[in-house]
Motif scaffolding. Sequence first.
Motif, short mmCIF file in Angstrom:
data_model
loop_
_atom_site.label_atom_id
_atom_site.label_comp_id
_atom_site.label_asym_id
_atom_site.label_seq_id
_atom_site.Cartn_x
_atom_site.Cartn_y
_atom_site.Cartn_z
N ASN A 112 0.82 -1.23 0.00
CA ASN A 112 0.00 0.00 0.00
C ASN A 112 0.85 1.27 0.00
OD1 ASN A 112 -2.34 -1.51 -0.01
ND2 ASN A 112 -2.56 -1.48 2.23
N ALA A 113 2.11 1.12 -0.39
CA ALA A 113 3.01 2.28 -0.46
C ALA A 113 3.69 2.32 -1.83
CB ALA A 113 4.05 2.22 0.64
N GLN A 114 3.89 3.52 -2.33
CA GLN A 114 4.56 3.70 -3.62
C GLN A 114 5.80 4.56 -3.42
OE1 GLN A 114 2.09 4.79 -6.98
NE2 GLN A 114 3.71 6.10 -7.81
N SER A 115 6.94 4.08 -3.95
CA SER A 115 8.18 4.85 -3.81
C SER A 115 8.16 6.06 -4.72
CB SER A 115 9.38 3.96 -4.16
OG SER A 115 9.50 2.91 -3.25
N LEU A 116 8.65 7.18 -4.15
CA LEU A 116 8.78 8.41 -4.90
C LEU A 116 10.26 8.79 -4.95
CD1 LEU A 116 5.83 10.38 -3.27
CD2 LEU A 116 5.77 9.07 -5.40
N ALA A 117 10.55 9.87 -5.59
CA ALA A 117 11.94 10.34 -5.66
C ALA A 117 12.38 10.93 -4.33
CB ALA A 117 12.07 11.38 -6.78
N ASP A 118 13.70 11.03 -4.14
CA ASP A 118 14.30 11.72 -3.00
C ASP A 118 13.94 11.09 -1.65
OD1 ASP A 118 15.41 13.56 -4.80
OD2 ASP A 118 13.55 14.77 -4.75
N GLY A 119 13.81 9.72 -1.59
CA GLY A 119 13.57 9.04 -0.32
C GLY A 119 12.21 9.28 0.27
N ARG A 120 11.23 9.51 -0.56
CA ARG A 120 9.87 9.69 -0.08
C ARG A 120 8.99 8.55 -0.56
NH1 ARG A 120 8.53 14.68 1.67
NH2 ARG A 120 6.44 14.65 0.82
#
Length: 401
Positions: A112-120
Motif C-alpha cells: 500500500n506504499a509507492q516509492s517516490l523520488a528523494d527518499g519519499r
Amino acid sequence: MALLPVDEALERILDGVKPLPEEAVRIAEADGRVLARALTAARTQPPFDASAMDGYAVRAADVETTPAELDVIGESAAGNRFHGKVGPGQAVRIFTGAPVPEGADTILIQENAQSLADGRIEALHPVEKGRHIRRAGLDFRLGQPMLEEGRLLGAATIGLAAAGGHPTLPVTQRPLVAVLATGDELVLPGEPCGPDQIVASNGFAIGALARAEGARILDLGIIPDDAGAITAAVLRARDAGAHVLVTLGGASVGARDLVRQALLDAGMSLDFWKIAMRPGKPLMFGRLDEMRVLGLPGNPVSSLVCAHLFLRPLVARLGQRAFTPDLRSAVLSAPLRANDERRDYVRASVAAGPDGLIATPFPVQDSSMLTTLAASNALIVREPGAAAAETGARCRVLLLG
C-alpha cells in the motif's frame, strides 16, 4: 484356587507406583520426554512492539487520509532497530519482526506504499492505529505459566519452551525396562536355527511396546534353561537399576519352566501367578527390592496382549505419562460363542461403519500366531461367563493404536 481377575491384577501391579524423580536435559534432547514440573516463562515474547509485516512504520494521524506523502528517515530490521523517533510526516522502512520505532503507532504495508523520488513514499490507503503491530508480551510475559506438569513434549511445546528462554528442561526420568528371554529352543533372528529351535521374537516386540511408552530397554539376551544362569541375569537387571524386569516364558509348571523358581531364589517376593484371562493365563508379578517383575507368557500373542494390558500402564505411570485404555463400543460382524470363567481378548479388525464401529473377529485365535495379531487393530473384550453373541450384537473393543 480361583484365578485372579484381570482388573485386580492390574490394581496390584500399579499399587504404590509413583513417577520417577526428575532430571534436567538439554532442550535439544527433550523430544518425547515428560515435564516433571510446571514451566513458566523466563522472558517476555515478543520483548518489544514488533512489526507483523514488511512495510513502513508511520503515525496513524499522517495516513488518515490518502494519498499522503511521507519522508523515509531510516530502517528497522530484525536484530537491528532504528534508534531515532518518527515525527509528523515521517516513516521508517521496517521488516517483519523488527522493533517498531518510537513515535510510530501503525504499519503501512509495502503493497500500500509507492516509492517516490528523494527518499519519499506515498501512502495509497489509510491505515488505522495499531494495525500490523505485535505488542510486547502478545505471546507470553515473564513469569507467566507456559506448560503444565506432566506435559508430553513435542515440536510445538519444545519450541515454546525455547522461546521462553529455557536451555534445559526438568523432565521425569525414563523407566529402565530389562527384558529377559529364556529357553534352549530360542535363537536370534539371522542366526542358524537347528531343527528343534525357533527364532526369538517376543523380546523385540515387548521392547518396542515399552519404548513407545517412553522406556529405556536393557536387553539381557536369551538365557538357556539353567536356573543359575537365569538367577544371574535377574541380578544383573537389579544391579543395573532396572525399574521393571520383564521375563519372557519359562514361568509355567513344566519341569523346564525355571523362571519362577529362579526369581524366588534371587529374592523376589511373589504377589500373584496366573490370572483369569485368555490369552495370558500364566502371568506372574512380584517385587525384587525396588524392581517390579512382570513374568509374561512365552507364546508371542499371549506375551504381547499381556504387555498391552499390564506393562504399558506400568511404564507410563513410572514415566508420568497419561495412559487410558482406548475402550469403545462396536457391533459384531460375526458370532462369538459363550465364554468361560476367564476374560477373553479376541483379536479383531475394527473399521468404521455407517452407524459406528464394526468388529470382525479372526476365526483362528491360536496364541502362537503373530500374523493374526499383526493384522489386528483391536481386541474384543469378552467378560467371564458372557453368553454367546450373534452377528449384530454390541461388544466392547480395546483399540491397539
